[in-house]
Design a protein around this motif. Sequence first.
Motif, PDB file in Angstrom:
ATOM      1  N   CYS A  33       0.945  -1.276   0.045  1.00 25.32           N
ATOM      2  CA  CYS A  33       0.075  -0.001   0.078  1.00 25.32           C
ATOM      3  C   CYS A  33       0.935   1.294  -0.085  1.00 25.32           C
ATOM      4  O   CYS A  33       1.310   1.850   1.093  1.00 25.32           O
ATOM      5  N   PRO A  34       1.541   1.623  -1.390  1.00 27.62           N
ATOM      6  CA  PRO A  34       2.517   2.614  -1.298  1.00 27.62           C
ATOM      7  C   PRO A  34       2.425   3.951  -0.938  1.00 27.62           C
ATOM      8  O   PRO A  34       3.190   4.564  -0.229  1.00 27.62           O
ATOM      9  N   ASP A  35       1.121   4.169  -0.346  1.00 27.57           N
ATOM     10  CA  ASP A  35       0.636   5.722   0.230  1.00 27.57           C
ATOM     11  C   ASP A  35       0.669   5.571   1.739  1.00 27.57           C
ATOM     12  O   ASP A  35       0.553   6.475   2.458  1.00 27.57           O
ATOM     13  N   ARG A 116     -17.313 -13.379   7.998  1.00 23.87           N
ATOM     14  CA  ARG A 116     -16.665 -13.588   6.699  1.00 23.87           C
ATOM     15  C   ARG A 116     -15.929 -12.261   6.200  1.00 23.87           C
ATOM     16  O   ARG A 116     -14.437 -12.451   6.073  1.00 23.87           O
ATOM     17  N   ARG A 117     -16.580 -11.169   6.237  1.00 25.62           N
ATOM     18  CA  ARG A 117     -15.879 -10.071   5.606  1.00 25.62           C
ATOM     19  C   ARG A 117     -14.808  -9.454   6.651  1.00 25.62           C
ATOM     20  O   ARG A 117     -13.636  -9.045   6.080  1.00 25.62           O
ATOM     21  N   GLN A 118     -14.651  -9.434   7.869  1.00 30.01           N
ATOM     22  CA  GLN A 118     -13.885  -9.202   8.815  1.00 30.01           C
ATOM     23  C   GLN A 118     -12.647  -9.948   8.705  1.00 30.01           C
ATOM     24  O   GLN A 118     -11.578  -9.651   8.977  1.00 30.01           O
ATOM     25  N   ALA A 119     -12.837 -11.324   8.493  1.00 25.33           N
ATOM     26  CA  ALA A 119     -11.981 -12.256   8.567  1.00 25.33           C
ATOM     27  C   ALA A 119     -11.133 -11.723   7.319  1.00 25.33           C
ATOM     28  O   ALA A 119      -9.725 -11.929   7.196  1.00 25.33           O
ATOM     29  N   HIS A 120     -11.573 -11.656   6.001  1.00 22.33           N
ATOM     30  CA  HIS A 120     -10.991 -11.595   4.798  1.00 22.33           C
ATOM     31  C   HIS A 120     -10.440 -10.095   5.110  1.00 22.33           C
ATOM     32  O   HIS A 120      -9.037  -9.754   4.482  1.00 22.33           O
ATOM     33  N   GLU A 121     -11.133  -9.078   5.626  1.00 17.04           N
ATOM     34  CA  GLU A 121     -10.165  -7.782   5.706  1.00 17.04           C
ATOM     35  C   GLU A 121      -9.023  -7.771   6.426  1.00 17.04           C
ATOM     36  O   GLU A 121      -8.221  -7.150   6.203  1.00 17.04           O
ATOM     37  N   THR A 122      -8.950  -8.648   7.729  1.00 19.42           N
ATOM     38  CA  THR A 122      -8.008  -8.630   8.536  1.00 19.42           C
ATOM     39  C   THR A 122      -7.019  -9.492   7.943  1.00 19.42           C
ATOM     40  O   THR A 122      -5.683  -9.064   7.968  1.00 19.42           O
ATOM     41  N   ALA A 123      -7.056 -10.594   7.137  1.00 18.80           N
ATOM     42  CA  ALA A 123      -6.202 -11.351   6.644  1.00 18.80           C
ATOM     43  C   ALA A 123      -5.422 -10.688   5.586  1.00 18.80           C
ATOM     44  O   ALA A 123      -4.160 -10.700   5.513  1.00 18.80           O
ATOM     45  N   VAL A 124      -6.181  -9.682   4.668  1.00 19.06           N
ATOM     46  CA  VAL A 124      -5.397  -8.946   3.592  1.00 19.06           C
ATOM     47  C   VAL A 124      -4.372  -7.963   4.210  1.00 19.06           C
ATOM     48  O   VAL A 124      -3.291  -7.893   3.914  1.00 19.06           O
ATOM     49  N   HIS A 125      -4.973  -7.375   5.363  1.00 21.39           N
ATOM     50  CA  HIS A 125      -4.057  -6.121   5.824  1.00 21.39           C
ATOM     51  C   HIS A 125      -3.112  -6.941   6.927  1.00 21.39           C
ATOM     52  O   HIS A 125      -2.041  -6.286   6.998  1.00 21.39           O
ATOM     53  N   ARG A 126      -3.023  -8.229   7.165  1.00 23.00           N
ATOM     54  CA  ARG A 126      -2.252  -8.953   7.992  1.00 23.00           C
ATOM     55  C   ARG A 126      -1.117  -9.008   6.975  1.00 23.00           C
ATOM     56  O   ARG A 126       0.169  -9.064   7.439  1.00 23.00           O
ATOM     57  N   PHE A 127      -1.320  -9.456   5.709  1.00 18.63           N
ATOM     58  CA  PHE A 127      -0.136  -9.614   4.626  1.00 18.63           C
ATOM     59  C   PHE A 127       0.574  -8.259   4.499  1.00 18.63           C
ATOM     60  O   PHE A 127       1.729  -8.247   4.367  1.00 18.63           O
TER      61      PHE A 127
END
Length: 244
Positions: A33-35, A116-127
């Motif tokens: 997330c370059p910004d 579901r939504r918060q699991a995916h939200e958090t997984a992507v931002h964990r990456f």
Amino acid sequence: METAEFIHILDREGLLLASAAEQAGPDTKVPTCPDWQVRDLLKHTGTVHRWAAAFVAEGRSDRVPFPDRPDLDGGELLAWFREGHRLLVAALGSADPGLQCFQFLPAPSPLAFWARRQAHETAVHRFDAEAASGGTPEELGRDFAADGIDELLRGFHARPKSRVRTEEPRVLRVRASDTDGAVWTVRLTREPPAAEYGDAGDADCEVSGPAARLYLALWNRLPFPRVTGDVSVAGLWREKSAVG
């Protein structure tokens, strides 16, 4: 996947995110997330967690704006993130299965949606956090990753706000090579993308690879593992698919 599985994943991913953010430090740039610096990542994800928890805990039926991001930094910001994550996990874990509240994507129930939504939200931002810390990111489970691909293709980008559009109709195939049945056909036109399961006719372009890598590629965190056919269709996805 069951709601309890998503809550378990959310719990784990939030803890990993906080640990990676602490290791990286708040000033560190987030390469995916370059910004953003790590502090921006924590403020964004923590704000989303509190926003989601309020719908679940209070049974809110109307959409409300995101709360203001906190004027915190360093250890205080990290503690604020961890507290909000705990509140969200607790709200979901203790919610009545018949909970009625606002949701913005199709799901069997509001509780199933938010877990579901918060699991995916958090997984992507964990990456994102692990990319900033310079470590080797934890691998996502392939069934969870395939579910995330489905949420993105048949949920987010089915909405009118999707910008993945083209004057000349094109067809994109998405294939998770390590997951049985995880194939989607995405029809791109002037309208929002229309995705369906399976090999439905010919495709102009196919993107494929292990579900976990393909999931992150579709979220523009990694390059596509493999692209065949007209690469401009994959390029259109890269250019237009960011979710705001």
